[in-house]
Design an enzyme around this catalytic site. Structure first.
Site, PDB file in Angstrom:
ATOM      1  N   ARG A   1      21.083  12.697   3.523  1.00 44.23           N
ATOM      2  CA  ARG A   1      20.742  11.491   4.280  1.00 44.23           C
ATOM      3  C   ARG A   1      19.767  10.642   3.472  1.00 44.23           C
ATOM      4  NH1 ARG A   1      18.502  14.835   9.247  1.00 44.23           N
ATOM      5  NH2 ARG A   1      20.389  15.853   9.994  1.00 44.23           N
TER       6      ARG A   1
ATOM      7  N   HIS B   1      17.444  17.346   4.085  1.00 46.28           N
ATOM      8  CA  HIS B   1      18.623  16.463   4.018  1.00 46.28           C
ATOM      9  C   HIS B   1      18.379  15.298   3.064  1.00 46.28           C
ATOM     10  CE1 HIS B   1      21.166  18.171   7.218  1.00 46.28           C
ATOM     11  NE2 HIS B   1      20.062  18.391   7.897  1.00 46.28           N
TER      12      HIS B   1
ATOM     13  N   ASP C   1      24.242  20.442   7.933  1.00 47.14           N
ATOM     14  CA  ASP C   1      24.393  20.854   9.328  1.00 47.14           C
ATOM     15  C   ASP C   1      25.834  21.288   9.516  1.00 47.14           C
ATOM     16  OD1 ASP C   1      21.779  20.176   9.725  1.00 47.14           O
ATOM     17  OD2 ASP C   1      22.203  18.284  10.737  1.00 47.14           O
TER      18      ASP C   1
ATOM     19  N   TYR D   1      16.667  27.167  18.693  1.00 46.60           N
ATOM     20  CA  TYR D   1      15.665  26.312  18.054  1.00 46.60           C
ATOM     21  C   TYR D   1      15.887  24.888  18.579  1.00 46.60           C
ATOM     22  CZ  TYR D   1      12.759  24.214  14.402  1.00 46.60           C
ATOM     23  OH  TYR D   1      11.778  23.539  13.723  1.00 46.60           O
TER      24      TYR D   1
ATOM     25  N   HIS E   1      19.018  22.366  18.088  1.00 49.11           N
ATOM     26  CA  HIS E   1      19.978  23.019  17.195  1.00 49.11           C
ATOM     27  C   HIS E   1      20.941  23.930  17.954  1.00 49.11           C
ATOM     28  CE1 HIS E   1      17.310  21.413  14.169  1.00 49.11           C
ATOM     29  NE2 HIS E   1      18.180  21.741  13.250  1.00 49.11           N
TER      30      HIS E   1
ATOM     31  N   ASP F   1      23.866  22.869  18.973  1.00 47.52           N
ATOM     32  CA  ASP F   1      25.248  22.439  18.709  1.00 47.52           C
ATOM     33  C   ASP F   1      25.608  22.447  17.224  1.00 47.52           C
ATOM     34  OD1 ASP F   1      23.709  20.335  17.884  1.00 47.52           O
ATOM     35  OD2 ASP F   1      24.815  18.793  19.008  1.00 47.52           O
ATOM     36  N   HIS F   2      24.703  22.961  16.390  1.00 44.47           N
ATOM     37  CA  HIS F   2      25.017  23.107  14.968  1.00 44.47           C
ATOM     38  C   HIS F   2      24.020  24.090  14.358  1.00 44.47           C
ATOM     39  CE1 HIS F   2      21.717  20.146  14.731  1.00 44.47           C
ATOM     40  NE2 HIS F   2      21.518  20.587  13.501  1.00 44.47           N
TER      41      HIS F   2
ATOM     42  N   HIS G   1      21.659  24.371  11.008  1.00 45.34           N
ATOM     43  CA  HIS G   1      21.120  23.708   9.824  1.00 45.34           C
ATOM     44  C   HIS G   1      20.836  24.768   8.759  1.00 45.34           C
ATOM     45  CE1 HIS G   1      18.210  21.143   7.505  1.00 45.34           C
ATOM     46  NE2 HIS G   1      17.713  22.340   7.239  1.00 45.34           N
TER      47      HIS G   1
HETATM   48 ZN    ZN Z   1      19.840  19.642   9.505  1.00 46.34          ZN
END
Ligand code: ZN
Length: 262
Positions: free
Chosen positions: A173, A189, A196, A224, A227, A229-230, A232
């Site tokens: 990102r 990122h 992710d 956490y 988090h 739904d994914h 990291h």
């Molecule tokens: Zn992340």
């Protein structure tokens, strides 16, 4: 992937030549040619050089539980152990020595742009869709290189999960993108060091637990905050030039992956 293409090309070329030339073309060692990178010697413990560094990028995901393989160009015990795990995972003779059988598997796995078979630069470049590896704290070239290293770890994680597909919902990102999605101000990122992950075939807890074995020093997953739904994953240890903060940070409480800073 590359080897097959080259073999096809060699055959097509050979068909266009008279008999004597065909023999010469067919005798050429096809496995030596690769569109990304070709190793020219067997590597064992004690060797050093750029060819070791290239190998380390590709086997860093086989570092083993809570460990990493430094990209230092020196073939030490951790590199050998990671090569051995790579060999075991792919059904090769597991001797911890990088020779022709190991290189052949790597040539098969790497695409011409050096990304591993199941991940692309496009998937990792700017979660807000602008692309170009611009707008982060590092140069675009360094950011892209970090993303490549991230992808090879993801390839190992994917393989470890039983060749189950993993999807990247956010990779590199830019600062603008990171602000837009509410990322941490020092997010990995920004450096191309994080991804992710979601999966349609593995549970997020399987991903979070598995990632502990694949060279990821930052892992956040279910339980956490933000988090669920994914998962990291990142490589904060390699990214940290400050020796005093050689950090591993994992937290996916719903998966039995405890918050750890050591
Ligand atoms: Zn992340």
């Amino acid at each position: 992937m590359r080897v097959h293409t080259l073999k096809r090309a060699a055959v097509a070329f050979a068909l266009a030549l008279p008999g004597a030339a065909i023999a010469a073309v067919v005798a050429a060692p096809a496995a030596q040619a690769d569109g990304c990178y070709t190793w020219n010697r067997t590597l064992t413990q004690g060797r050093s050089g750029n060819d070791v560094r290239q190998l380390q990028i590709r086997i860093a995901g086989w570092a083993g539980y809570r460990d990493i393989v430094e990209n230092d160009g020196r073939y030490g015990p951790k590199t050998a152990a990671a090569v051995k795990r790579f060999q075991q995972a792919y059904g090769l003779r597991a001797d911890g020595i990088a020779g022709q059988q190991t290189y052949s598997k790597l040539y098969q796995l790497q695409d011409n742009d050096c990304t591993p078979a199941h991940f692309t630069y496009g998937e990792l470049d700017d979660g807000c869709g602008r692309g170009g590896w611009n707008g982060g704290p590092l140069s675009p070239a360094q950011t892209r290189q970090n993303a490549l290293r991230t992808m090879w770890k993801l390839e190992a994680l994917r393989k470890s999960l039983g060749d189950k597909p993993l999807d990247v919902s956010s990779g590199f990102r830019s600062r603008a993108c990171n602000d837009q999605v509410g990322g941490a101000s020092d997010s990995q990122h920004l450096y191309g060091n994080a991804a992710d992950i979601t999966s349609r075939t593995s549970s997020l807890c399987q991903v979070a637990r598995g990632a502990r074995n694949n060279g990821f020093s930052g892992i956040y997953g279910p339980g956490y905050p933000d988090h669920d739904d994914h998962v990291h994953v990142d490589s904060r240890r390699e990214n940290n030039s400050d020796d005093s903060s050689n950090t591993t940070s994992w937290s996916a409480p719903d998966c039995g992956v405890g918050t750890t800073n050591d």
